[in-house]
Every structure is written in structure tokens, then in C-alpha cells.
Design a protein around this motif. Structure first.
Motif, mmCIF file in Angstrom:
data_model
loop_
_atom_site.group_PDB
_atom_site.id
_atom_site.type_symbol
_atom_site.label_atom_id
_atom_site.label_comp_id
_atom_site.label_asym_id
_atom_site.label_seq_id
_atom_site.Cartn_x
_atom_site.Cartn_y
_atom_site.Cartn_z
ATOM 1 N N GLY A 1 0.818 -1.206 0.000
ATOM 2 C CA GLY A 1 0.000 0.000 0.000
ATOM 3 C C GLY A 1 0.848 1.251 0.000
ATOM 4 N N PRO A 2 0.202 2.372 0.269
ATOM 5 C CA PRO A 2 0.893 3.663 0.240
ATOM 6 C C PRO A 2 2.002 3.752 1.287
ATOM 7 N N ARG A 3 2.956 4.642 1.047
ATOM 8 C CA ARG A 3 4.003 4.889 2.037
ATOM 9 C C ARG A 3 3.418 5.604 3.254
ATOM 10 N N VAL A 4 2.434 6.456 3.023
ATOM 11 C CA VAL A 4 1.751 7.158 4.108
ATOM 12 C C VAL A 4 0.370 7.570 3.599
ATOM 13 N N VAL A 5 -0.602 7.592 4.519
ATOM 14 C CA VAL A 5 -1.961 8.030 4.211
ATOM 15 C C VAL A 5 -2.252 9.262 5.054
ATOM 16 N N LEU A 6 -2.768 10.307 4.401
ATOM 17 C CA LEU A 6 -3.107 11.549 5.081
ATOM 18 C C LEU A 6 -4.623 11.655 5.230
ATOM 19 N N ILE A 7 -5.076 11.978 6.447
ATOM 20 C CA ILE A 7 -6.489 12.185 6.732
ATOM 21 C C ILE A 7 -6.651 13.525 7.428
ATOM 22 N N GLY A 8 -7.857 14.047 7.442
ATOM 23 C CA GLY A 8 -8.112 15.297 8.141
ATOM 24 C C GLY A 8 -9.265 16.050 7.506
ATOM 25 N N PRO A 9 -9.637 17.165 8.104
ATOM 26 C CA PRO A 9 -10.797 17.929 7.646
ATOM 27 C C PRO A 9 -10.490 18.778 6.419
ATOM 28 N N PRO A 10 -11.531 19.338 5.806
ATOM 29 C CA PRO A 10 -11.314 20.300 4.729
ATOM 30 C C PRO A 10 -10.437 21.451 5.231
ATOM 31 N N GLY A 11 -9.456 21.822 4.428
ATOM 32 C CA GLY A 11 -8.584 22.936 4.789
ATOM 33 C C GLY A 11 -7.326 22.545 5.524
ATOM 34 N N ALA A 12 -7.163 21.256 5.828
ATOM 35 C CA ALA A 12 -5.963 20.816 6.540
ATOM 36 C C ALA A 12 -4.751 20.752 5.615
ATOM 37 N N GLY A 13 -4.991 20.673 4.307
ATOM 38 C CA GLY A 13 -3.896 20.637 3.347
ATOM 39 C C GLY A 13 -3.497 19.251 2.899
ATOM 40 N N LYS A 14 -4.419 18.304 2.977
ATOM 41 C CA LYS A 14 -4.076 16.918 2.653
ATOM 42 C C LYS A 14 -3.489 16.770 1.246
ATOM 43 N N SER A 15 -4.133 17.349 0.256
ATOM 44 C CA SER A 15 -3.667 17.194 -1.133
ATOM 45 C C SER A 15 -2.325 17.870 -1.365
ATOM 46 N N THR A 16 -2.163 19.078 -0.843
ATOM 47 C CA THR A 16 -0.907 19.797 -1.066
ATOM 48 C C THR A 16 0.237 19.185 -0.268
ATOM 49 N N VAL A 17 -0.054 18.698 0.920
ATOM 50 C CA VAL A 17 0.993 18.032 1.710
ATOM 51 C C VAL A 17 1.354 16.692 1.058
ATOM 52 N N ALA A 18 0.362 15.994 0.521
ATOM 53 C CA ALA A 18 0.649 14.744 -0.195
ATOM 54 C C ALA A 18 1.603 15.018 -1.354
ATOM 55 N N ALA A 19 1.349 16.093 -2.090
ATOM 56 C CA ALA A 19 2.230 16.449 -3.207
ATOM 57 C C ALA A 19 3.633 16.797 -2.706
ATOM 58 N N ALA A 20 3.725 17.519 -1.590
ATOM 59 C CA ALA A 20 5.037 17.897 -1.039
ATOM 60 C C ALA A 20 5.813 16.669 -0.575
ATOM 61 N N LEU A 21 5.142 15.762 0.138
ATOM 62 C CA LEU A 21 5.814 14.539 0.584
ATOM 63 C C LEU A 21 6.230 13.682 -0.605
ATOM 64 N N ALA A 22 5.328 13.544 -1.559
ATOM 65 C CA ALA A 22 5.626 12.725 -2.737
ATOM 66 C C ALA A 22 6.838 13.266 -3.479
ATOM 67 N N GLN A 23 6.926 14.565 -3.593
ATOM 68 C CA GLN A 23 8.079 15.167 -4.265
ATOM 69 C C GLN A 23 9.356 14.886 -3.481
ATOM 70 N N ARG A 24 9.308 15.031 -2.160
ATOM 71 C CA ARG A 24 10.490 14.795 -1.326
ATOM 72 C C ARG A 24 10.958 13.344 -1.438
ATOM 73 N N TRP A 25 9.997 12.434 -1.500
ATOM 74 C CA TRP A 25 10.309 11.004 -1.503
ATOM 75 C C TRP A 25 10.371 10.421 -2.916
ATOM 76 N N GLN A 26 10.190 11.260 -3.919
ATOM 77 C CA GLN A 26 10.189 10.830 -5.313
ATOM 78 C C GLN A 26 9.165 9.717 -5.565
ATOM 79 N N LEU A 27 7.955 9.998 -5.092
ATOM 80 C CA LEU A 27 6.815 9.098 -5.251
ATOM 81 C C LEU A 27 5.681 9.846 -5.936
ATOM 82 N N GLU A 28 4.627 9.141 -6.222
ATOM 83 C CA GLU A 28 3.434 9.761 -6.802
ATOM 84 C C GLU A 28 2.427 10.073 -5.698
ATOM 85 N N PRO A 29 1.822 11.254 -5.747
ATOM 86 C CA PRO A 29 0.714 11.540 -4.828
ATOM 87 C C PRO A 29 -0.594 11.024 -5.440
ATOM 88 N N ARG A 30 -1.545 10.758 -4.595
ATOM 89 C CA ARG A 30 -2.872 10.337 -5.070
ATOM 90 C C ARG A 30 -3.905 10.879 -4.089
#
Length: 187
Positions: free
Chosen positions: A9-38
Motif C-alpha cells: 500500500g501507500p508509504r503514508v496516508v493523510l487524513i483530516g478535515p477540509p482545509g488541513a492541506g491533505k492534497s498539497t501536503v501529499a504532493a510535497a511529501l511525494a516530491q520529497r520522496w520521489q513518489l506519486e501523490p494520489r
């Protein structure tokens, strides 16, 4: 920093409310780890052929939740990057069971927390958020009153995003994961 390595499965799963930044943080982590965000909201939109807001309006919340549940199950099974879940995904008991199995296999679920004061400017608390129609601030707070205990129950790591840029949140997550591995190694 070495990234977490669950059995599958995924390297990490992000959860949280609207406005927490899940999508943008996923993109930032994915870039750091050279992975794909989803993002499972994007998966739902692809499956439905329309926006999440349109699914809510045209098909109803129960239909959206069915699509969301399927999107989470598929992503947990086949995605090996960084996964962001929709804010309400964890409310489904079957999704919580899937996340528990993922955690038991070595996966990490990060609860990205945010206060209303910091969420409001991020999401605009506008009508593109179907569950925030009416009095958006009051609706957001009511959602959090219900969801916070579930987020806390499901998560292995809790990170506040208040006042932080996505790259800073990614750094905090990396630090917490490193600390967690050190703690587990010493146990």
C-alpha cells in the motif's frame, strides 16, 4: 531520510478535515520522496465523470460515500506513493477497518489537523464544499466535533498544519516518522 515502508500500500496516508492541506501536503511529501501523490477525491471525480460537489448535488451523499469507499479500497490496494483521503472517508466503518489493516502491515496514517481560523482562508468555506453549505463556519465546526475523535482513533501520527506551509508540514511528518522508528527500534 528513508521513507516508511509498509508491507503493501501507500508509504503514508493523510487524513483530516477540509482545509488541513491533505492534497498539497501529499504532493510535497511525494516530491520529497520521489513518489506519486494520489487523492481519493480525484479518483471519485474520475470515476463519476464530475466534481465531488456535482456528485453530492446530483446523486446524493450516499452515492458519493459508496464511490469514496471504493476509491479508498482501491488506492490502499494498488497505490505505493502518498495517499490523501477525502475529509469524511474515515467515517465509514469499512474504511476504518481497511486503514487498521494497513497500519497493522506497517503503514502510517497521519491526521493533519487544522483550526477553523486557519482552515477558513484555505477552503474559502464556500459552496464548492457540499457539506459546508448554509453557515460554512458553523458547519465546519460541527463536522470537526463529529470527526475529530475518529481522526484521532485512526491516526498513528497527529500533526497540526496551523501556520505552516505544505513543505513545512512534510518536514514535521518526516521528523515524527523518524522519531517513531527510533522509538520502536528501542522498544
Amino acid at each position: 531520510m528513508p521513507r516508511p515502508t509498509p508491507a503493501s500500500g501507500p508509504r503514508v496516508v493523510l487524513i483530516g478535515p477540509p482545509g488541513a492541506g491533505k492534497s498539497t501536503v501529499a504532493a510535497a511529501l511525494a516530491q520529497r520522496w520521489q513518489l506519486e501523490p494520489r487523492d481519493t477525491d480525484t479518483d471519485v471525480e474520475t470515476t463519476a465523470g464530475k466534481s465531488v460537489a456535482d456528485v453530492f448535488v446530483e446523486d446524493g451523499e450516499p452515492h458519493f460515500r459508496e464511490l469514496e469507499r471504493a476509491a479508498v479500497a482501491t488506492a490502499l490496494d494498488e497505490h505505493d506513493g502518498v495517499l490523501a483521503l477525502g475529509g469524511g472517508a474515515v467515517l465509514d466503518p469499512r474504511t476504518r477497518d481497511l486503514l487498521q489493516a494497513y497500519r497493522q502491515g506497517g503503514g502510517v496514517v497521519v491526521f493533519l489537523d487544522v483550526s477553523l481560523a486557519h482552515a477558513a482562508p484555505r477552503v474559502g468555506l464556500n459552496q464548492s464544499r457540499p457539506l459546508l453549505v448554509g453557515s460554512p463556519r458553523a458547519q465546519w465546526q460541527a463536522l470537526m466535533d463529529v470527526r475529530r475523535p475518529v481522526y484521532e482513533e485512526v491516526a498513528t501520527v497527529h500533526v497540526s498544519t496551523d501556520g505552516l506551509r505544505p513543505v513545512e508540514v512534510a518536514e514535521v511528518i518526516e521528523s515524527r516518522l523518524r522519531d517513531q522508528r527510533v522509538s520502536e527500534a528501542g522498544a
